[in-house]
Design an enzyme around this catalytic site. Structure first.
Site, PDB file in Angstrom:
ATOM      1  N   CYS A 268      -2.436  -2.454   6.573  1.00  0.00           N
ATOM      2  CA  CYS A 268      -2.456  -1.260   7.420  1.00  0.00           C
ATOM      3  C   CYS A 268      -3.899  -1.222   7.925  1.00  0.00           C
ATOM      4  O   CYS A 268      -3.963  -0.186   9.049  1.00  0.00           O
ATOM      5  CB  CYS A 268      -2.416   0.011   6.358  1.00  0.00           C
ATOM      6  SG  CYS A 268      -3.364  -0.051   4.723  1.00  0.00           S
TER       7      CYS A 268
ATOM      8  N   CYS B 239       0.808  -1.200  -0.047  1.00  0.00           N
ATOM      9  CA  CYS B 239      -0.081  -0.102  -0.035  1.00  0.00           C
ATOM     10  C   CYS B 239       0.836   1.364   0.057  1.00  0.00           C
ATOM     11  O   CYS B 239       1.893   1.426   0.918  1.00  0.00           O
ATOM     12  CB  CYS B 239      -0.836  -0.063   1.116  1.00  0.00           C
ATOM     13  SG  CYS B 239      -1.048   1.409   2.172  1.00  0.00           S
ATOM     14  N   GLU B 240       0.570   2.118  -0.957  1.00  0.00           N
ATOM     15  CA  GLU B 240       1.393   3.287  -1.174  1.00  0.00           C
ATOM     16  C   GLU B 240       1.303   4.259   0.043  1.00  0.00           C
ATOM     17  O   GLU B 240       2.143   5.228   0.300  1.00  0.00           O
ATOM     18  CB  GLU B 240       1.493   4.060  -2.508  1.00  0.00           C
ATOM     19  CG  GLU B 240       0.145   4.752  -2.459  1.00  0.00           C
ATOM     20  CD  GLU B 240      -0.163   5.104  -4.079  1.00  0.00           C
ATOM     21  OE1 GLU B 240       0.706   4.784  -4.829  1.00  0.00           O
ATOM     22  OE2 GLU B 240      -0.733   6.144  -4.238  1.00  0.00           O
ATOM     23  N   HIS B 241       0.265   4.171   0.715  1.00  0.00           N
ATOM     24  CA  HIS B 241       0.086   5.025   1.870  1.00  0.00           C
ATOM     25  C   HIS B 241       0.662   4.754   3.106  1.00  0.00           C
ATOM     26  O   HIS B 241       1.076   5.683   3.818  1.00  0.00           O
ATOM     27  CB  HIS B 241      -1.334   5.246   2.341  1.00  0.00           C
ATOM     28  CG  HIS B 241      -2.447   5.607   1.084  1.00  0.00           C
ATOM     29  ND1 HIS B 241      -3.516   4.927   0.749  1.00  0.00           N
ATOM     30  CD2 HIS B 241      -2.070   6.605   0.146  1.00  0.00           C
ATOM     31  CE1 HIS B 241      -4.110   5.679  -0.212  1.00  0.00           C
ATOM     32  NE2 HIS B 241      -3.171   6.620  -0.665  1.00  0.00           N
ATOM     33  N   HIS B 242       1.241   3.501   3.488  1.00  0.00           N
ATOM     34  CA  HIS B 242       1.693   2.966   4.517  1.00  0.00           C
ATOM     35  C   HIS B 242       2.830   2.405   4.274  1.00  0.00           C
ATOM     36  O   HIS B 242       3.637   1.974   5.230  1.00  0.00           O
ATOM     37  CB  HIS B 242       0.748   2.478   5.382  1.00  0.00           C
ATOM     38  CG  HIS B 242      -0.231   3.136   5.858  1.00  0.00           C
ATOM     39  ND1 HIS B 242      -1.543   2.983   5.124  1.00  0.00           N
ATOM     40  CD2 HIS B 242      -0.613   4.155   6.774  1.00  0.00           C
ATOM     41  CE1 HIS B 242      -2.657   3.867   5.612  1.00  0.00           C
ATOM     42  NE2 HIS B 242      -1.951   4.475   6.893  1.00  0.00           N
TER      43      HIS B 242
ATOM     44  N   HIS C  71      -5.654  -5.803   3.814  1.00  0.00           N
ATOM     45  CA  HIS C  71      -4.664  -4.586   3.938  1.00  0.00           C
ATOM     46  C   HIS C  71      -4.189  -4.581   5.289  1.00  0.00           C
ATOM     47  O   HIS C  71      -5.033  -4.450   6.415  1.00  0.00           O
ATOM     48  CB  HIS C  71      -5.283  -3.348   3.530  1.00  0.00           C
ATOM     49  CG  HIS C  71      -5.693  -3.323   2.000  1.00  0.00           C
ATOM     50  ND1 HIS C  71      -5.050  -2.219   1.358  1.00  0.00           N
ATOM     51  CD2 HIS C  71      -6.584  -3.918   1.382  1.00  0.00           C
ATOM     52  CE1 HIS C  71      -5.734  -2.390   0.137  1.00  0.00           C
ATOM     53  NE2 HIS C  71      -6.376  -3.356   0.151  1.00  0.00           N
TER      54      HIS C  71
ATOM     55  N   GLN D  27      -5.319  -0.495  -4.002  1.00  0.00           N
ATOM     56  CA  GLN D  27      -6.017  -1.798  -4.729  1.00  0.00           C
ATOM     57  C   GLN D  27      -6.717  -1.367  -6.066  1.00  0.00           C
ATOM     58  O   GLN D  27      -6.776  -2.020  -6.961  1.00  0.00           O
ATOM     59  CB  GLN D  27      -6.669  -2.337  -3.678  1.00  0.00           C
ATOM     60  CG  GLN D  27      -7.248  -3.674  -4.311  1.00  0.00           C
ATOM     61  CD  GLN D  27      -8.039  -4.434  -3.216  1.00  0.00           C
ATOM     62  OE1 GLN D  27      -7.874  -4.387  -1.878  1.00  0.00           O
ATOM     63  NE2 GLN D  27      -9.048  -5.101  -3.568  1.00  0.00           N
TER      64      GLN D  27
HETATM   65 ZN   LIG Z   1      -2.355   1.652   3.666  1.00  0.00          ZN
END
Ligand SMILES: [Zn+2]
Length: 229
Positions: free
Chosen positions: A186, A115-118, A184, A156
């Protein structure tokens, strides 16, 4: 991205694996010559990971952590090896003219992404379907297409779309449908949602979008359990 020869050998090995079929020679000789995948780099990732360890209150010099910056660098380059995959080598003449216009479905394709956010993993399974318009792609290529896009920083939704658009682009089929289900870390590790929560995304193009009958045929196939499951 970088040219194929710039890649550390352990990343090149993964890229080769995605691009080529088992038994195809490509890459193997090169890997033997380079030897066990020693890590090349400028040390900046190692320095950054070292700093993170300090910032979270750890002692980067204790025994268990001494090799961690290098391992983390190596791991991230492997998990993002998809950026370096050459789609032309992946397809490698595996598109064939056929007089077949029924739905082709490949499901239960496992994938692992970040996941590119976390920068935490999300993983699950993909189902990919299309209705040919005179051309099909070798079946074994479909999981490789998923992997090429999964081994990157992703969300995703975009991953799902990229797989669908790639097939649309290369095959110009009558339609494409992709459904991905994933957990996920995260979300589940941080306790913001229920553990076991699965996120489902879909991307439908052509007949899968415009014709109800096609879409429900696809969804019916997905609902059916695989023989081994
Ligand atoms: Zn994430």
């Amino acid at each position: 991205m970088s040219s194929p020869t710039d890649l550390p050998s352990h990343v090149r090995a993964i890229v080769d694996e995605i691009e080529t079929e088992i038994g195809e020679a490509s890459g193997f000789e090169e890997r033997v010559i380079e030897g066990g995948g020693a890590h090349e780099g400028n040390g900046r990732v190692e320095a950054a990971v070292h700093q993170i360890l300090i910032e979270i209150g750890e002692d980067p010099d204790r025994q268990g952590l001494q090799g961690t910056p290098e391992r983390v660098h190596r791991m991230y380059t492997e998990l993002t090896a998809g950026y370096h995959v050459d789609p032309e080598r992946l397809i490698n003449r595996a598109i064939f003219d056929v007089d077949y216009s029924e739905m082709v479905i490949v499901k239960d394709i496992p994938f692992y992404s970040l996941c590119e956010h976390h920068l935490l993993p999300f993983f699950g399974t993909a189902a990919v379907a299309y209705i040919p318009r005179g051309r099909v792609i070798g079946l074994s290529k479909i999981p490789r297409i998923v992997e090429m896009y999964a081994r990157r920083l992703q969300v995703q939704e975009r991953l799902t779309q990229q797989v669908a658009e790639f097939l649309q682009d290369r095959l110009q089929p009558q339609g494409v449908g992709v459904v991905m289900e994933a957990t996920h870390l995260c979300a589940v590790m941080r306790g913001v949602r229920k553990p076991g929560m699965v996120m489902t995304t879909s991307s439908v193009l052509g007949l899968f979008r415009t014709r109800d009958r096609t879409r429900s045929e696809f969804l019916d196939h997905l609902a059916r359990r695989s023989p081994e499951a």
